[in-house]
Write an enzyme that holds these catalytic residues in place. Structure first.
Site, PDB file in Angstrom:
ATOM      1  CG  PHE A 149      -1.949   0.992   1.002  1.00 50.55           C
ATOM      2  CD1 PHE A 149      -2.808   0.681   0.516  1.00 50.55           C
ATOM      3  CD2 PHE A 149      -1.436   2.204   1.980  1.00 50.55           C
ATOM      4  CE1 PHE A 149      -4.065   2.485   0.332  1.00 50.55           C
ATOM      5  CE2 PHE A 149      -2.557   3.468   1.698  1.00 50.55           C
ATOM      6  CZ  PHE A 149      -3.896   3.159   1.049  1.00 50.55           C
ATOM      7  CG  ASP A 234       5.822   4.200   1.702  1.00 45.31           C
ATOM      8  OD1 ASP A 234       6.045   4.667   2.621  1.00 45.31           O
ATOM      9  OD2 ASP A 234       4.713   3.902   0.583  1.00 45.31           O
ATOM     10  CE  LYS A 263      -0.167   6.693   6.700  1.00 41.18           C
ATOM     11  NZ  LYS A 263      -1.697   7.326   5.670  1.00 41.18           N
TER      12      LYS A 263
END
Length: 407
Positions: A149, A234, A263
């Protein structure tokens, strides 16, 4: 905590119904309407309090409204919020310097969202492949892992293996090879002269906190070196203290060529992401070839700098390590009592619920009734990722609520 009159004009049920009438139905949230939050606690419009065990998918690593971050935002709001990158601003240099020192990668490309960081890394890797590696034009490939993801843009869902994220959005962007996660031989077999990079999550969050075998990340690092391609990590969910180290790759002492953060970098206040890279890799980008109006804006830089300062103390990494042991012990005690398996690292866990007891959604609803907020993924798995400011007592409260919800 008390609510202002404006927040009590409509009930939770009325606000949920109002949203349903005007918002796109691309989410299926739990039926709670949050109006106020502080630390690890949130409060709905009726004044009910909940322990937040999701932390905005790790965007709230430092809790809701951390005083240092709020103070940094207030100071900057009183001075300057946006210039665009057409001009310099007085906060960007310090943010980039601090982030480079924290991560050990010297070149910084500031963006806004995690998906923007991934898209930027894809462009960067392709440009590097053509200009440095010598791949023929339009032939560069990037190797990714199944179960990944990395975001929801058209290019990113092109290499997703989740049909819900991908179905109905074609035609898809070419240039990606998908290999099984945690399968080093399969990854090595996919590398060739066209490979620009391997793009991988050190821990797959959306897939259910899937942790690879010890040595896998180190093996990927060596494989990319032999193949003469880049390693892109990532760490948008896994980074910035979540797993007990600043970065998840630190558990294997791996340094990627390109690092993606997001985030928690915005402290739960503003969207901030960044691509960090070796200087020679980032050097392939020149003026006019890539940009962002809001990327690197002074408000984001001020908050991001405060985040870097918090992490530089090492306090949050230590808390995630120590409380991660408490979390692991608590989940171990629930094995065979409704929990059929779990994976955890630091304050991050994917918990597999016995399907005979209920789906992950159903258990999340039961947890909500017990005053704890968590979220399901992939059927009978729930994710646990509290703010790193949680106390041992609050963590025990959440584990007790989970035990009760499994009965």
């Amino acid at each position: 905590m008390t609510l202002t009159p404006e927040r009590t004009r409509r009930s939770s049920a009325e606000l949920i119904a109002a949203e349903d009438g005007v918002l796109a139905h691309n989410y299926h949230p739990l039926p709670v309407v949050v109006a106020r939050a502080e630390g690890v606690w949130v409060e709905d419009v009726e004044g009910r309090r909940y322990l937040d065990m999701l932390a905005g998918y790790s965007a709230l690593n430092f809790g809701h409204r951390h005083p240092d971050l709020i103070a940094a935002a207030h100071r900057q709001l009183d001075a300057l919020t946006l210039t665009s990158r057409a001009f310099h601003n007085d906060r960007l240099a310090g943010f980039a310097e601090g982030l480079a020192e924290l991560t050990g990668l010297p070149a910084v490309l500031p963006m806004n969202t995690g998906a923007e960081a991934v898209e930027s890394a894809v462009k960067l890797a392709r440009k590097w492949a053509y200009e440095v590696k010598g791949v023929a034009p339009d032939r560069a490939t990037i190797v990714v892992a199944d179960g990944n993801f990395h975001g929801r843009t058209t290019t990113i869902v092109s290499f997703s293996t989740d049909e819900t994220a991908r179905g109905g959005f074609g035609p898809f962007t070419p240039g990606f090879r998908v290999v099984p996660y945690n399968d080093l031989p399969a990854l090595e077999a996919a590398l060739d002269d066209t490979t620009a990079a391997v793009l991988i999550e050190p821990i797959q969050g959306e897939a259910g906190v899937v942790i690879p075998d010890d040595g896998y990340l180190g093996g990927v690092r060596e494989a990319t070196r032999r193949a003469g391609c880049l390693l892109i990590a990532d760490e948008i969910q896994s980074g910035l203290g979540r797993t007990g180290t600043t970065l998840a790759v630190d558990h294997e002492s791996v340094r990627p060529d390109v690092l993606l953060l997001g985030k928690a970098l915005g402290g739960g206040i503003v969207p901030v992401s960044a691509v960090l890279a070796r200087s020679d890799v980032m050097a392939v980008l020149r003026p006019g070839e890539h940009g962002s109006t809001f990327g690197g804006n002074p408000l984001s830089a001020a908050v991001g700098s405060a985040v870097v300062d918090l992490l530089a103390t090492g306090e949050f990494q230590r808390r995630a390590t120590e409380l991660g042991e408490v979390l692991r012990d608590g989940l171990t005690a629930l094995l065979g009592k409704g929990v059929v398996g779990f994976r955890s690292r630091g304050l991050w866990a994917g918990v597999d619920i016995d399907p005979a007891i209920g789906t992950g959604r159903r258990i999340s609803e039961r947890l909500m009734a017990e005053g704890v907020l968590a979220k399901d993924t992939h059927g009978s798995t729930i994710r646990i990722a509290p703010p790193l400011t949680i106390t041992e007592e609050e963590l025990a409260t959440a584990l007790a609520a989970l035990e009760k919800s499994l009965r």
